[in-house]
Design a protein around this motif. Structure first.
Motif, mmCIF file in Angstrom:
data_model
loop_
_atom_site.group_PDB
_atom_site.id
_atom_site.type_symbol
_atom_site.label_atom_id
_atom_site.label_comp_id
_atom_site.label_asym_id
_atom_site.label_seq_id
_atom_site.Cartn_x
_atom_site.Cartn_y
_atom_site.Cartn_z
ATOM 1 N N THR A 1 0.979 -1.277 -0.066
ATOM 2 C CA THR A 1 0.058 0.078 0.097
ATOM 3 C C THR A 1 0.990 1.288 -0.043
ATOM 4 N N GLY A 2 0.512 2.209 -0.743
ATOM 5 C CA GLY A 2 1.269 3.393 -0.919
ATOM 6 C C GLY A 2 0.650 4.726 -0.412
ATOM 7 N N LEU A 3 1.397 5.385 0.320
ATOM 8 C CA LEU A 3 0.772 6.726 0.952
ATOM 9 C C LEU A 3 1.788 7.617 0.285
ATOM 10 N N LEU A 4 1.281 8.779 -0.143
ATOM 11 C CA LEU A 4 1.930 9.926 -0.683
ATOM 12 C C LEU A 4 1.517 11.294 0.286
ATOM 13 N N LEU A 5 2.357 11.486 0.945
ATOM 14 C CA LEU A 5 2.425 12.376 2.096
ATOM 15 C C LEU A 5 2.835 13.697 1.559
ATOM 16 N N ARG A 6 1.751 14.467 1.137
ATOM 17 C CA ARG A 6 2.071 15.563 0.199
ATOM 18 C C ARG A 6 2.212 16.981 1.263
ATOM 19 N N VAL A 7 3.410 17.263 1.496
ATOM 20 C CA VAL A 7 3.701 18.519 2.391
ATOM 21 C C VAL A 7 3.859 19.595 1.526
ATOM 22 N N LYS A 8 3.051 20.944 1.881
ATOM 23 C CA LYS A 8 3.241 22.048 1.127
ATOM 24 C C LYS A 8 2.997 21.965 -0.210
ATOM 25 N N ALA A 9 1.894 21.257 -0.579
ATOM 26 C CA ALA A 9 1.640 20.987 -1.925
ATOM 27 C C ALA A 9 0.021 21.222 -2.032
ATOM 28 N N GLY A 10 -0.607 21.258 -3.308
ATOM 29 C CA GLY A 10 -1.892 21.543 -3.573
ATOM 30 C C GLY A 10 -2.261 20.256 -4.456
ATOM 31 N N PRO A 11 -3.488 19.735 -4.431
ATOM 32 C CA PRO A 11 -4.001 18.716 -5.249
ATOM 33 C C PRO A 11 -3.839 18.939 -6.512
ATOM 34 N N GLU A 12 -3.364 17.630 -7.267
ATOM 35 C CA GLU A 12 -3.315 17.748 -8.459
ATOM 36 C C GLU A 12 -3.825 16.452 -9.217
#
Length: 262
Positions: free
Chosen positions: A166-177
């Protein structure tokens, strides 16, 4: 050590891990909170990629705790690969080993990799998601990047589907794309429950921004139980059991317990 050698060393280390096999690897895993799991159609997809966004920079500890908790729910006894962008470490600080232990994460099953740029993080994530010996792969990135486009997210999703990790993308200081992720979450700190004047369990507010297989827009107050290795639903401050996401509850930036945990 150049980048090719670093990826080669990671690939060699992952190859030494035993596969957990197909039994129980795919399908779904529950968060442990009944109403939340029901809204998710039974739980989150195992062997898929999910995105997590901290609501604000100071919510990173809560978001990281949520990511770690999901990996524990996916395959409790499997190794966890955590890939961190060095900018994230500089800005938010190092991860706390004792905090992981108190959450229930076996530190000897935690593999940490630091990368200098986004592209290296994606390469390492892809190698990790191809490994059937891992239960979860967390890529903690910093900011938006042209490297993580729809094609790249599909590549990660296919690797997870093939291996069962299972992959988790922890997007810090980012906006949804645009992304092929199965779900997208926004996480913020929430007040812990008061236990006779003592700090309660780590708490957070999780907003389901998007899911492929069902409705979205729900928000839950959750706390982590390290004894059961599961989330439980609370009604901290807002009084809402589950509702479409809206304004941040007053005082939710403090007393969450995640800063101490992670």
């Amino acid at each position: 050590m150049n980048k090719a050698r670093q990826i080669g060393a990671l690939r060699q280390a992952l190859a030494s891990l035993d596969s957990f096999g197909e039994a129980g690897r795919h399908g779904v895993f529950t968060l442990g909170a009944g109403p939340v799991d029901a809204a998710l159609g039974g739980g989150l997809a195992r062997g898929a990629v999910h995105e997590i966004y901290p609501a604000q920079a100071f919510d990173i500890a809560a978001a990281a705790g949520f990511a770690a908790g999901l990996c524990l729910r996916a395959v409790p006894d499997a190794p966890l690969l955590w890939i961190r962008h060095r900018r994230s470490e500089i800005e938010t600080g190092a991860l706390y080993a004792q905090g992981f232990a108190e959450m229930g994460v076996a530190v000897d099953r935690l593999v940490m990799v630091h990368v200098d740029d986004f592209a290296d993080g994606l390469r390492a994530s892809l190698e990790g998601l191809r490994c059937a010996g891992l239960g979860g792969v967390i890529f903690e990135s910093w900011g938006n990047s042209k490297h993580l486009d729809l094609t790249a997210s599909r590549r990660l999703s296919l690797a997870a589907q093939d291996s069962g990790a299972t992959g988790l993308l922890l997007r810090v200081k980012a906006g949804p794309e645009p992304s092929a992720a199965a779900t997208r979450w926004q996480v913020e700190a929430a007040p812990s429950s008061d236990l006779l004047g003592l700090p309660g369990r780590p708490a957070l507010r999780a907003r389901l921004l998007r899911q492929k297989s069902g409705p979205s827009g729900w928000c839950w107050n959750l706390e982590w139980n390290h004894e059961t290795l599961g989330f439980a639903q609370t009604q901290a401050l807002s009084g809402a059991v589950a509702a479409p996401y809206g304004d941040r509850p007053a005082g939710s930036s403090g007393g969450s317990g995640w800063a101490e945990a992670i």
